[in-house]
Write a protein that holds these residues in place. Structure first.
Motif, PDB file in Angstrom:
ATOM      1  N   SER A   3      41.076 -53.182  18.892  1.00  0.00           N
ATOM      2  CA  SER A   3      40.796 -52.114  17.861  1.00  0.00           C
ATOM      3  C   SER A   3      41.925 -52.165  16.890  1.00  0.00           C
ATOM      4  O   SER A   3      41.756 -51.506  15.868  1.00  0.00           O
ATOM      5  N   ALA A   7      42.123 -52.286  12.860  1.00  0.00           N
ATOM      6  CA  ALA A   7      42.557 -51.193  11.989  1.00  0.00           C
ATOM      7  C   ALA A   7      43.518 -51.884  11.008  1.00  0.00           C
ATOM      8  O   ALA A   7      43.486 -51.711   9.548  1.00  0.00           O
ATOM      9  N   LYS A  10      41.708 -54.354   8.424  1.00  0.00           N
ATOM     10  CA  LYS A  10      40.991 -53.552   7.414  1.00  0.00           C
ATOM     11  C   LYS A  10      41.920 -52.845   6.385  1.00  0.00           C
ATOM     12  O   LYS A  10      41.536 -52.871   5.002  1.00  0.00           O
ATOM     13  N   ASP A  55      45.316 -41.367   9.326  1.00  0.00           N
ATOM     14  CA  ASP A  55      44.352 -42.028  10.184  1.00  0.00           C
ATOM     15  C   ASP A  55      43.323 -42.508   9.311  1.00  0.00           C
ATOM     16  O   ASP A  55      42.701 -43.636   9.714  1.00  0.00           O
ATOM     17  N   GLN A  56      42.684 -41.618   8.173  1.00  0.00           N
ATOM     18  CA  GLN A  56      41.431 -42.293   7.559  1.00  0.00           C
ATOM     19  C   GLN A  56      41.813 -43.685   6.638  1.00  0.00           C
ATOM     20  O   GLN A  56      41.300 -44.658   6.550  1.00  0.00           O
ATOM     21  N   HIS A  59      42.585 -46.471   9.132  1.00  0.00           N
ATOM     22  CA  HIS A  59      41.762 -47.001   9.855  1.00  0.00           C
ATOM     23  C   HIS A  59      42.005 -46.410  11.288  1.00  0.00           C
ATOM     24  O   HIS A  59      41.264 -46.922  12.564  1.00  0.00           O
ATOM     25  N   ASP A  61      41.793 -43.693  12.714  1.00  0.00           N
ATOM     26  CA  ASP A  61      40.594 -42.899  13.155  1.00  0.00           C
ATOM     27  C   ASP A  61      39.537 -43.679  13.975  1.00  0.00           C
ATOM     28  O   ASP A  61      38.835 -43.257  15.086  1.00  0.00           O
ATOM     29  N   GLU A  62      39.172 -44.843  13.273  1.00  0.00           N
ATOM     30  CA  GLU A  62      38.337 -45.692  14.254  1.00  0.00           C
ATOM     31  C   GLU A  62      39.075 -46.311  15.494  1.00  0.00           C
ATOM     32  O   GLU A  62      38.070 -46.604  16.365  1.00  0.00           O
ATOM     33  N   GLN A  65      38.312 -43.921  17.978  1.00  0.00           N
ATOM     34  CA  GLN A  65      36.759 -43.679  18.409  1.00  0.00           C
ATOM     35  C   GLN A  65      36.291 -44.951  19.407  1.00  0.00           C
ATOM     36  O   GLN A  65      35.568 -44.759  20.084  1.00  0.00           O
ATOM     37  N   ASN A  66      37.020 -46.058  18.906  1.00  0.00           N
ATOM     38  CA  ASN A  66      36.550 -47.258  19.691  1.00  0.00           C
ATOM     39  C   ASN A  66      37.620 -47.447  21.010  1.00  0.00           C
ATOM     40  O   ASN A  66      37.629 -48.588  21.361  1.00  0.00           O
TER      41      ASN A  66
END
Length: 424
Positions: A3, A7, A10, A55-56, A59, A61-62, A65-66
């Protein structure tokens, strides 16, 4: 860790799209991993909007979440370290307390823990290549630094936060930062901050400098390097030193974009350079633009996987490169959505310092890459010669026009560097 890699990748492509707005039809070269790690250091001490925006944009925040089962390795390793340091009698109670206790900032701590593991993996390659990731925060000495933050930066990011006197001795502070960066980059990155780029109003600077050089697994014989044209655009070319090599390489073709993708491995295969080369056309820059617009994390993972890049006998032509770039990222990051940490009235960096007036004054990213026939040292040629003589048919990969490339750490699939070459 998967993850985190996703991130970082991306963010790599988001950053490229933003940089391209001001670097249109220019060479671009940067290190998304070191940038992500540097900004994650700030994230470790950021709260409220300052943390959420980072975080946004990156990435992260992803990632939280993951995380799923990815939470366990870091917390487990911390538990084991504590248990190892405790007496046999106290092991059971220590394990129970660690299991029950939640960290004060669990998402940021977990993120930093995984960055620490990833950076440790990269540190182990230093015997085989020169990879210097120089990340450091420099803060005005009037701002007290939280001891917990200093300890975490050392533990996870393998660096320190340094106190300097921007207000009373700006020039001495500038020279100290420049000297550190130059020493970390083997003398290749000089004068990171020119005169007057820092002022007595500066309170916190994030320095991020990266130097890379490695030996090719299959080296180019310098006797085969010749002057050749590089097609810059429809009506313009320049003469470059073009290297030539024949041998087995992993080669793929992206049908929808009419683009070849070649893997050139560095010694021991831990690192590879992937070159994405659009078909030569009347206007090479249009083909490059189309490729750049279509690159995503999911696509690059598919395009570069071994199933889509079989080994072929390839005649490779590739230009010598020296890429050096410097980016003042304040504006870039703000355009991407990270604004609060740069605003004295909105920044919340209370995890770094209890002083509410601390904010990020400047972020600088500088990179240096050399690509030549041998990397840093020649190796025996006999194996390459034997492969060349036994080959009967060849695919052609001629990088004599603009292309995109990235350098990847293969065990983790981490993109260390990403770039565009318009003019070698």
């Amino acid at each position: 860790m998967e993850s985190l890699v996703a991130a970082n990748t991306k963010f790599c492509f988001d950053f490229f799209q933003e940089i391209s707005k001001t670097h249109f039809n220019k060479n671009v070269f940067y290190s998304p991993l070191s940038l992500s790690a540097a900004i994650a250091m700030v994230r470790l001490g950021a709260k409220s909007d300052s943390a959420q925006q980072i975080d946004q944009v990156l990435h992260f925040d992803e990632f939280s979440q993951n995380q799923g089962d990815e939470r366990d390795p870091c917390l487990k390793s911390r538990t084991q370290e504590t248990l190892a340091d405790s007496s046999l009698e106290g092991q059971k109670s220590s394990a129970e307390s660690l299991t029950e206790q939640e960290p004060s900032n669990p998402e940021s701590e977990l993120l930093s823990c995984h960055f620490g593991h990833l950076l440790s993996k990269l540190d182990r390659m230093r015997a085989d290549c020169t990879l210097s990731i120089a990340n450091r925060l420099y803060g005005e000495k009037e701002f007290p630094i939280c001891p917990e933050y200093s300890e975490s930066v050392v533990q996870f990011y393998h660096t320190t936060i340094e106190s300097v006197d921007f207000r009373k001795d700006t020039e001495k502070s500038r020279q100290a930062i420049n000297f550190w960066v130059e020493s970390q980059s083997r003398g290749k990155i000089k004068e990171l901050f020119s005169k007057d780029t820092l002022t007595d109003d500066t309170v916190l600077v994030l320095v991020n400098a990266v130097y890379f050089k490695a030996k090719w697994e299959k080296y180019f014989d310098s006797e085969n390097t010749v002057d050749a044209p590089f097609l810059l655009s429809e009506n313009e070319s320049k003469t470059v030193k073009m290297m030539h090599l024949k041998g087995p390489f992993s080669l793929g073709f992206i049908e929808e974009l009419k683009t070849q993708i070649l893997e050139m491995r560095y010694t021991k295969g831990m690192l590879s350079m992937f070159i994405l080369l659009p078909a030569c056309s009347e206007d090479n820059l249009k083909g490059l633009e189309e490729l750049e617009k279509n690159i995503t994390y999911e696509k690059i993972m598919t395009w570069s996987c071994s199933e889509n890049m079989p080994e072929e006998n390839v005649a490779v032509s590739f230009p010598q490169l020296t890429l050096e770039d410097s980016y003042d990222l304040n504006t870039v990051l703000q355009h991407m959505g990270i604004t609060a940490v740069f605003d004295e009235t909105k920044a919340d960096l209370s995890g770094i310092s209890p002083d509410p007036n601390l904010y990020l004054s400047k972020v600088i990213h500088k990179t240096f890459l050399e690509v030549d026939e041998n990397g840093s040292e020649a190796v025996a040629a006999s194996g390459i010669e034997a492969a060349t003589k036994s080959a009967t048919s060849w695919q052609t990969f001629n990088a004599n026009h603009p292309f995109v490339f990235f350098i990847r750490h293969n065990p983790t699939q981490t993109v260390l560097f990403y770039g565009r070459v318009v003019s070698p």
